[in-house]
Write an enzyme that holds these catalytic residues in place. Structure first.
Site, mmCIF file in Angstrom:
data_model
loop_
_atom_site.group_PDB
_atom_site.id
_atom_site.type_symbol
_atom_site.label_atom_id
_atom_site.label_comp_id
_atom_site.label_asym_id
_atom_site.label_seq_id
_atom_site.Cartn_x
_atom_site.Cartn_y
_atom_site.Cartn_z
ATOM 1 N N HIS A 54 -5.034 5.942 -6.063
ATOM 2 C CA HIS A 54 -4.269 5.266 -5.016
ATOM 3 C C HIS A 54 -2.857 5.042 -5.550
ATOM 4 O O HIS A 54 -2.644 4.922 -6.762
ATOM 5 C CB HIS A 54 -4.902 3.918 -4.678
ATOM 6 C CG HIS A 54 -6.207 4.031 -3.964
ATOM 7 N ND1 HIS A 54 -6.776 2.958 -3.309
ATOM 8 C CD2 HIS A 54 -7.062 5.070 -3.799
ATOM 9 C CE1 HIS A 54 -7.920 3.330 -2.771
ATOM 10 N NE2 HIS A 54 -8.118 4.609 -3.065
ATOM 11 N N GLU A 56 -1.001 2.446 -5.699
ATOM 12 C CA GLU A 56 -0.878 1.258 -6.538
ATOM 13 C C GLU A 56 -1.356 1.522 -7.956
ATOM 14 O O GLU A 56 -0.701 1.148 -8.938
ATOM 15 C CB GLU A 56 -1.692 0.083 -5.962
ATOM 16 C CG GLU A 56 -1.314 -0.318 -4.566
ATOM 17 C CD GLU A 56 -2.189 0.342 -3.505
ATOM 18 O OE1 GLU A 56 -2.315 1.597 -3.502
ATOM 19 O OE2 GLU A 56 -2.738 -0.385 -2.665
ATOM 20 N N CYS A 84 -6.408 -2.223 -1.181
ATOM 21 C CA CYS A 84 -7.859 -2.302 -1.065
ATOM 22 C C CYS A 84 -8.390 -3.221 -2.177
ATOM 23 O O CYS A 84 -7.641 -3.620 -3.075
ATOM 24 C CB CYS A 84 -8.462 -0.903 -1.176
ATOM 25 S SG CYS A 84 -8.399 -0.205 -2.856
#
Length: 150
Positions: A54, A56, A84
């Site tokens: 992801h 991040e 998430c």
């Protein structure tokens, strides 16, 4: 410390680039306490065949590697979509000071939706959270991406 400057435009650019690669268009930018951009990237889960790639996670990994530390106190993270639960846990583990995110994620979010990771009693660090930053632009990227898939 330098005056506040949003880096969401750069995160949106990274999200758009991810979408152009066929990834879900989410982008992230990590900034040091002086306001310098340390890392920017978009989702790369398909490209890397890695469900943890992801945006991040990618910028946290890059910045931690550059710093030679697993913690980044005083740093700020800009993300186009509410992180998430996996990313929220990583944000807490790296001790990020501030999280700025754009669009809410009612389906998979882990901050204001679902498990609300930072509200959990076992969360050892809670960053300051600012939501809704350039949310319409982030929502538009996501909406257009998923419309093309249908």
């Amino acid at each position: 410390m330098s005056p506040f400057r949003s880096h969401m435009a750069l995160a949106l650019e990274a999200a758009a680039a991810a979408g152009a690669r066929g990834e879900v268009p989410v982008g992230a930018v990590l900034v040091d306490p002086a306001g310098r951009v340390l890392a920017a990237d978009g989702n790369r889960t398909r490209e890397r065949s890695d469900p943890t790639a992801h945006a991040e996670i990618l910028v946290l990994r890059a910045a931690c590697a550059a710093a030679g530390s697993e913690r980044l106190p005083g740093h700020s993270l800009y993300v186009t979509l509410e992180p998430c639960p996996m990313c929220a846990a990583a944000i807490a583990a790296t001790r990020i000071a501030r999280l700025y995110y754009g669009a809410a994620d009612p389906k998979s979010g882990g901050i204001a939706q679902g498990p609300r990771v930072f509200s959990h009693p076992q969360c050892h660090h809670i960053p300051d959270v600012y939501d809704g930053i350039d949310a319409p632009a982030a929502e538009r990227l996501l909406r257009e991406f998923f419309e093309r898939l249908r």
